[in-house]
Design an enzyme around this catalytic site. Sequence first.
Site, PDB file in Angstrom:
ATOM      1  N   HIS A  66      21.937 -12.494 -59.596  1.00 16.06           N
ATOM      2  CA  HIS A  66      23.024 -12.966 -59.445  1.00 16.06           C
ATOM      3  C   HIS A  66      23.316 -13.111 -61.479  1.00 16.06           C
ATOM      4  CE1 HIS A  66      19.145 -15.388 -61.038  1.00 16.06           C
ATOM      5  NE2 HIS A  66      20.389 -16.184 -61.510  1.00 16.06           N
ATOM      6  N   HIS A  81      26.572 -14.165 -66.087  1.00 12.67           N
ATOM      7  CA  HIS A  81      25.835 -15.178 -64.746  1.00 12.67           C
ATOM      8  C   HIS A  81      26.615 -15.433 -63.035  1.00 12.67           C
ATOM      9  CE1 HIS A  81      23.913 -18.411 -62.565  1.00 12.67           C
ATOM     10  NE2 HIS A  81      22.475 -18.423 -63.666  1.00 12.67           N
TER      11      HIS A  81
END
Length: 696
Positions: A66, A81
């Site tokens: 992620h 992110h």
Amino acid sequence: MASETDSPREELLAPVGGTIIGIADVPDPVFSGKMVGDGFGVSEPSTGDVLAPVSGTVTMAADTGHALGFKTDSGLEVLVHLGVDTVELEGRPFAMEVSKGDAVQAGQRIGRMDVEAITEAGKDPTAIVVMPNTAKKVESVQVRAGHTEAGQPAADVALKEPGTETGAVPAGDPEPGHARQPQVDNAAAPADAVEAEAGQRPGDLTGYDALAWDILDNIGGKANVRSVTHCITRVRFYLKDQGKADDEVVADLDGVIDVVRAGGQYQVVIGPAVEDVYDAVVKQLGTDKAAASEQDAAEEAERPDTAWGWVKYGFSSLIGVITGSMIPVIGLLAASGILKGILTLLKYYQLVDADSTTFTIIDAMGDAVFYFLPIFVGFTAARRLGSDPIIVSIVGGVLAYPSIVQIAAGEGSRSILGMPINAEFFGLPFHMASYTYSIFPMIVAAWLASVVEPWLKKIIPTVLRMIFVPLFEVVIVSLAIMLILGPVVMLISGGIASAIQWLYDLSPSISGLLIGGFYQCLVIFGLHWAVIPIVTQDISQTGHSYLNAIISATMVAQGGAVLAVFLKSKLPKIKELAGPAAISAFCGITEPAMYGVNLKYGRVFIMGSIGGAVGGFLTGLFNVNMWGFTGSLIGFFSFLNPEGIDGSLWGFLIASGAALAVSFPLTYFFGFSDADAEKGREVKKVRLGRRDPVQK
């Protein structure tokens, strides 16, 4: 100094397609507050390829996929992110194709993300791009807001001229805009030093070891930590008792950016040095408490050690679910009660005819929230339990559907356990209960949906999920509630309500005395949320609640106590707390009074409880009844009998007046003095199951 146009520059590309937004609009307070650095977000991203925002070297690749970190030739650090709190998804929506140390070119494909999977998991898929060394390297950032495709320019970054960077600062001085980072010195500390007494940090601990020791010391010590993990910016602790953690002290530590409590975790926001701090924490805790993943940490945090532990855990979880399900609708219930009280006055004074359309419209406004309560509670309970809120709301709509309501009104030819068998499904006879105004069946429905939904997603192909997951989920959950679970839940909840009514009928005055004296003690621990659904169900099924009338008197009493503090104290800081808290209590919300003043200065709470006992006693003695949800003085309208004003109104006035007349002078003369403020302590909310602020 060179002008901005002459400064070295970097261009950041959008890693995914969507809508570019400023960093302040990113739905995460850590990023939006620029705690990690300046940058931008891409909201409503499209599923597909993830592209490198800059050319450079991959400096970090999260195991869960992620998050990725990059460093350009100019020294600019860039962090991508993907989504908010998506670390908890353990990498399922992501497939990254680069590793730490790889060289990439701007616009190069570095992986893929599944936005639908992120959304279905209840997470925000917004992609966030930040520069962790903003203070050191960045002069200014110009974000190109608006729709974009992946790989298109998203932000222009002007870099600081060489020699003007703020990174070269004296040891011990923080960079502008950043918390001071400790020196990197991770030499192993002696075992006896690590085991030093709380509050006495070993003198030979420095750098991240010292920071880790300070964090552990101020979150209740190593013994208070069940397990620990980390994501890209935060060390995430699962604590045995979050009440032992001192947020202000931890957040003020050099090297800590902020503290966040969320999802049952105690999250210490560190920033780029998170792995170093995590390693130092694990070194002192021991590797047995280092969770391999968020899931492992959650399971460890929630696994009781004893049978009694399972009982406490189950009860705490139930309270947490009830709290999360009821909080969003409490205001609606209160407003509905006031509206129905006003309608009673209009009818009593013959300002509105009961047969008029005006009466019908206002009555619908006041009754709609109760009638369609299964839909609202289904939505809020599903959000709390992780199932699809829309699907569970549809299940609530099925239970409140007019034809179903009509079937539930039938008496049936026979009964089982007092429940008439008034319906059949393909020849199977069963009891169709009335689910309008209900709460507990929908909480059970949301739980069942949280079990059924993941199972359906596993067996149904992705291309068919949009249609067939809702179809099967609505059918399975609706039938399970109507045929089996609903009648059982209604039987249990009805039995509890009958038991409370039976105790009340034994001696209304004694019941009022005990409940009035001790009910606010339940509020301290959040246990009153086990009572609120019973009150709501009582009002919805019978139209009134004797229990709620007693509870109302306790609110007035605590309000009277804090009002006495407001009038007696000469300290501005006390008056600023007590005045608004008194108003809030008289409006039916006692927590500002309880946690701001009354519990903080213990005698105030005791005097308020004595007043509550007196008010409850008189409420029971006069058989005061209540037809609405809203209590305390603002709940005047709730004590108006729709059939015509009766003794309940006068009993309410007498009981409330007595509660006020007892708690106020007792507190004024015996319960508080300004000298108490000098030794007062902070009283933090104790919440079983969760820590969200709750009002009643």
